[in-house]
Enzyme design. Structure first.
Site, PDB file in Angstrom:
ATOM      1  N   ARG A  19       0.813  -1.219   0.000  1.00 55.42           N
ATOM      2  CA  ARG A  19       0.000   0.000   0.000  1.00 55.42           C
ATOM      3  C   ARG A  19       0.845   1.267   0.000  1.00 55.42           C
ATOM      4  O   ARG A  19       0.338   2.361  -0.263  1.00 55.42           O
ATOM      5  CB  ARG A  19      -0.962  -0.007   1.196  1.00 55.42           C
ATOM      6  CG  ARG A  19      -2.206  -0.847   0.959  1.00 55.42           C
ATOM      7  CD  ARG A  19      -3.170  -0.718   2.107  1.00 55.42           C
ATOM      8  NE  ARG A  19      -2.797  -1.555   3.226  1.00 55.42           N
ATOM      9  CZ  ARG A  19      -3.342  -1.484   4.441  1.00 55.42           C
ATOM     10  NH1 ARG A  19      -4.274  -0.581   4.692  1.00 55.42           N
ATOM     11  NH2 ARG A  19      -2.960  -2.288   5.407  1.00 55.42           N
ATOM     12  N   THR A  83       2.012 -13.445  11.876  1.00 59.66           N
ATOM     13  CA  THR A  83       2.960 -12.873  12.838  1.00 59.66           C
ATOM     14  C   THR A  83       3.621 -13.937  13.701  1.00 59.66           C
ATOM     15  O   THR A  83       4.796 -13.798  14.074  1.00 59.66           O
ATOM     16  CB  THR A  83       2.246 -11.853  13.731  1.00 59.66           C
ATOM     17  OG1 THR A  83       1.069 -12.461  14.315  1.00 59.66           O
ATOM     18  CG2 THR A  83       1.828 -10.629  12.932  1.00 59.66           C
ATOM     19  N   TYR A 105       7.167  -3.942  16.161  1.00 57.73           N
ATOM     20  CA  TYR A 105       6.876  -3.881  14.725  1.00 57.73           C
ATOM     21  C   TYR A 105       7.608  -2.699  14.101  1.00 57.73           C
ATOM     22  O   TYR A 105       7.519  -1.571  14.616  1.00 57.73           O
ATOM     23  CB  TYR A 105       5.367  -3.755  14.493  1.00 57.73           C
ATOM     24  CG  TYR A 105       4.618  -5.026  14.840  1.00 57.73           C
ATOM     25  CD1 TYR A 105       4.230  -5.908  13.845  1.00 57.73           C
ATOM     26  CD2 TYR A 105       4.347  -5.359  16.158  1.00 57.73           C
ATOM     27  CE1 TYR A 105       3.561  -7.086  14.147  1.00 57.73           C
ATOM     28  CE2 TYR A 105       3.682  -6.537  16.483  1.00 57.73           C
ATOM     29  CZ  TYR A 105       3.298  -7.398  15.471  1.00 57.73           C
ATOM     30  OH  TYR A 105       2.653  -8.564  15.789  1.00 57.73           O
ATOM     31  N   ASN A 175      -5.649  -4.719  20.586  1.00 58.70           N
ATOM     32  CA  ASN A 175      -4.319  -5.315  20.634  1.00 58.70           C
ATOM     33  C   ASN A 175      -3.383  -4.589  19.676  1.00 58.70           C
ATOM     34  O   ASN A 175      -3.621  -4.558  18.472  1.00 58.70           O
ATOM     35  CB  ASN A 175      -4.424  -6.794  20.263  1.00 58.70           C
ATOM     36  CG  ASN A 175      -3.067  -7.472  20.178  1.00 58.70           C
ATOM     37  OD1 ASN A 175      -2.091  -7.015  20.785  1.00 58.70           O
ATOM     38  ND2 ASN A 175      -3.004  -8.568  19.439  1.00 58.70           N
ATOM     39  N   ARG A 318      22.834  25.081   4.783  1.00 62.87           N
ATOM     40  CA  ARG A 318      23.067  23.720   4.343  1.00 62.87           C
ATOM     41  C   ARG A 318      24.132  23.049   5.208  1.00 62.87           C
ATOM     42  O   ARG A 318      24.777  23.701   6.028  1.00 62.87           O
ATOM     43  CB  ARG A 318      23.472  23.724   2.867  1.00 62.87           C
ATOM     44  CG  ARG A 318      22.340  24.153   1.921  1.00 62.87           C
ATOM     45  CD  ARG A 318      22.828  24.322   0.503  1.00 62.87           C
ATOM     46  NE  ARG A 318      23.462  23.113  -0.003  1.00 62.87           N
ATOM     47  CZ  ARG A 318      24.176  23.063  -1.122  1.00 62.87           C
ATOM     48  NH1 ARG A 318      24.376  24.164  -1.840  1.00 62.87           N
ATOM     49  NH2 ARG A 318      24.722  21.923  -1.524  1.00 62.87           N
ATOM     50  N   ARG A 425      36.822  46.355 -12.323  1.00 64.28           N
ATOM     51  CA  ARG A 425      35.755  46.776 -13.230  1.00 64.28           C
ATOM     52  C   ARG A 425      36.310  47.887 -14.116  1.00 64.28           C
ATOM     53  O   ARG A 425      37.227  48.616 -13.701  1.00 64.28           O
ATOM     54  CB  ARG A 425      34.524  47.264 -12.461  1.00 64.28           C
ATOM     55  CG  ARG A 425      34.783  48.453 -11.544  1.00 64.28           C
ATOM     56  CD  ARG A 425      33.610  48.690 -10.612  1.00 64.28           C
ATOM     57  NE  ARG A 425      33.849  49.861  -9.778  1.00 64.28           N
ATOM     58  CZ  ARG A 425      33.249  50.077  -8.620  1.00 64.28           C
ATOM     59  NH1 ARG A 425      32.397  49.192  -8.143  1.00 64.28           N
ATOM     60  NH2 ARG A 425      33.495  51.167  -7.921  1.00 64.28           N
TER      61      ARG A 425
END
Length: 454
Positions: A19, A83, A105, A175, A318, A425
Site C-alpha cells: 500500500r 505474525t 513492529y 491489541n 546547508r 571593473r
C-alpha cells in the site's frame, strides 16, 4: 530497567508494504528525517538489549544496509504466514539466549522506551504472566484485534477482528501486537499454535490463549502504537511526532510563533529563548544555541547556530554551515560548508559556500563565492572586518585579507592584501547627449518603417 533479566528484541519487518506503492522498504520510510526502523532501534537502545533481531522478507538488502554496524541480526521470513510464523524465524538468532523478549513492529515507530520498560516490569512481577500484551483504546477501533480482560489486567480472551463475535467487537480495548515474553516460553508456545482461522495464518496473539498460564495486558495511548501501512498513515505518524516535538520545544523555553508551521528533525536541538517564526523547517543535524531568532520561511540542515545570531527570513543553511555569535544571515542567503565568525553579516541575496568569513566582516548583496570549477571545490577566506561590495564574485581559491574592501561589482581572482582596496571593473565612461541622439535616430527609423519608406 527494574527488570534485571537480559533482554532480546525482535522487530517484525517482513510485510510487503504494497500500500506504500514504493520501491523503498516500508520500514525505511522516514519520520522526522529518520527511518521508522531507526526510530524504533533508538528507543530500544535505551534498554541496552543483549540481542536485536529484525525479521525481514522482501527488500532484505535495503534493511541490511540500514542497520549495518548497529548490532542487529537479520532473520528471513520467506513466506508470509502470519505474525506467529514471523517471530518463529528469529529462533536461530536467539539460540542460547535466556531472558526476556520484546516483540515490536518496524512500522510502529513511536513506541517509547518507557512503555517498553513497563511491559518488561509487568512480565517480571510476582505473578509472572506468560506474556504481557500492549493494549490501547483508539477513537476508531476499526479492524483491530480485541482484548477481553478483567479489572486487574489479566487477559480472559484475545481475538482477531475477523474471528470476533459482535459482542467481542464492541470491546474498546485493542491489541497493538506488541508483546513481552520470556525466551524460555516463546518458541515452545509458537510450536503449539495452529492456523485454523479465517486467514489461515499463525497468529502471535494465539500464544496468549493456550492453556497452562495466564497473560496480562497493560495500556498505552493510541498515538504511541500508530502503525504505518500507507503514505496517508505515514503522514499521520509524522503529524503526531511533530505535534509532540513542538510542545516539547516550547516547554523547554523556545518560542514558536505559529507552531503548526514549524517542522523539526529527529535530532534538532534548540536552546532557550530561541524564537522561531512561521514556516521554518529543520532538517537533520541542526543545533541552535540560546537567544537565536530564526525568521520566517528559513530552512536549516546540518548547521550550527551560536547564541544571539539571526537567521532569515528566507535563508537556507546547508550542511557544514556554522553561524557565529551575533552573526546575521538574511534574506535569500544560502550558506554551505562555511563559517561566519562572530558578528559577521550576509544580509541579502548571497551564496557563501566552502568559505570562512571573519569576525565583523560584511558581505554585500548579490555576492557569491565561486567555489566549484566543474571538477573540484575550493575555499574562500574572508578576513575579519573585511567589506565585500554588492554583486561581487570571489573566485576560489582566494583570500581577502583582514579589513580589506572589495568594490561593488568586482570579480576577484587573486588574493587581496589586508586593508587594501580591490576594484575589478572598467572605468566609467560618460558620453554627454548620446542618449538623446540615439533616441532620435531610432524614432526616425521606426517612423520610416511604419510609412514603408525604410
Amino acid at each position: 530497567m527494574t527488570a534485571s533479566r537480559p533482554l532480546a528484541v525482535i522487530i517484525l519487518a517482513a510485510g510487503q508494504g504494497t500500500r506504500m506503492k514504493s520501491s523503498l522498504h516500508k520500514v525505511l520510510h522516514p519520520v522526522a528525517g529518520r527511518s521508522m526502523l531507526l526510530h524504533l532501534l533508538a528507543s530500544v537502545a535505551e534498554l541496552q538489549p543483549e540481542r536485536q533481531v529484525v525479521v525481514v522478507g522482501a527488500g532484505r538488502e535495503q534493511v541490511e544496509k540500514a542497520v549495518e554496524g548497529k548490532g542487529v541480526a537479520l532473520a528471513v521470513q520467506d513466506r508470509q504466514l502470519g505474525t506467529g510464523h514471523a517471530v518463529a524465524q528469529a529462533h536461530d538468532a536467539l539460540a542460547g539466549f535466556a531472558g526476556d523478549v520484546l516483540i515490536l513492529y518496524g512500522d510502529v515507530p513511536l513506541v517509547r522506551a518507557e512503555t517498553m520498560r513497563a511491559m518488561l516490569d509487568r512480565l517480571a512481577r510476582g505473578d509472572e504472566p506468560r506474556a504481557v500484551v500492549l493494549g490501547f483504546r483508539p477513537d476508531d477501533t476499526a479492524a483491530y484485534g480485541r482484548i477481553i480482560a478483567d479489572g486487574q489486567g489479566i487477559i480472559e480472551k484475545m481475538v482477531e477482528y475477523k474471528d470476533a463475535t459482535a459482542a467481542e467487537r464492541a470491546v474498546t480495548l485493542c491489541n497493538s501486537g506488541l508483546m513481552a515474553v520470556r525466551s524460555t516460553d516463546l518458541f515452545v508456545l509458537l510450536d503449539r499454535i495452529g492456523n485454523d482461522n479465517a486467514a489461515g495464518e499463525y497468529y502471535l496473539p494465539d500464544i496468549v490463549m493456550l492453556p497452562g498460564a495466564q497473560s496480562a495486558v497493560i495500556e498505552t495511548e493510541a498515538w504511541e502504537v500508530a502503525g504505518v501501512n500507507s503514505r496517508i498513515e505515514l503522514a499521520g505518524v509524522e503529524a503526531i511526532w511533530q505535534a509532540r516535538r513542538r510542545v516539547e520545544a516550547m516547554r523547554d523555553g523556545a518560542t514558536l510563533i505559529a507552531p503548526d508551521t514549524v517542522f523539526f528533525a529527529h535530532d534538532t536541538v534548540l536552546g532557550r529563548d530561541v524564537v522561531v517564526e512561521p514556516n521554518v523547517v529543520f532538517g537533520p543535524g541542526v543545533g541552535v544555541a540560546d537567544d537565536v531568532v530564526i525568521h520566517a520561511f528559513s530552512h536549516l540542515e546540518g548547521a550550527r547556530v551560536e547564541s544571539g545570531a539571526e537567521i532569515g527570513p528566507y535563508a537556507r543553511l546547508r550542511p557544514g554551515a556554522k553561524i557565529g555569535r551575533r552573526a546575521k544571515v538574511g534574506n535569500f542567503v544560502e550558506i554551505k560548508k562555511a563559517e561566519l565568525a562572530e558578528g559577521a553579516k550576509a544580509n541579502h541575496l548571497s551564496y557563501i559556500g566552502d568559505a570562512t568569513v571573519g569576525a565583523g566582516a560584511n558581505i554585500g548583496a548579490g555576492t557569491i563565492t565561486c567555489n566549484y570549477d566543474g571538477f573540484f571545490k575550493y575555499r574562500t577566506e574572508i578576513g575579519a572586518g573585511a567589506f565585500i561590495g554588492s554583486n561581487s564574485a570571489l573566485v576560489a581559491p582566494v583570500t581577502i585579507g583582514d579589513g580589506a574592501i572589495v568594490g561593488a561589482g568586482s570579480t576577484v581572482t587573486r588574493d587581496v592584501d589586508a586593508d587594501a582596496l580591490c576594484l575589478v571593473r572598467p572605468a566609467q565612461d560618460g558620453k554627454p547627449g548620446w542618449a538623446t541622439r540615439f533616441r532620435k535616430k531610432m524614432q526616425e527609423r521606426k517612423a520610416a518603417k511604419a510609412n514603408g519608406t525604410a
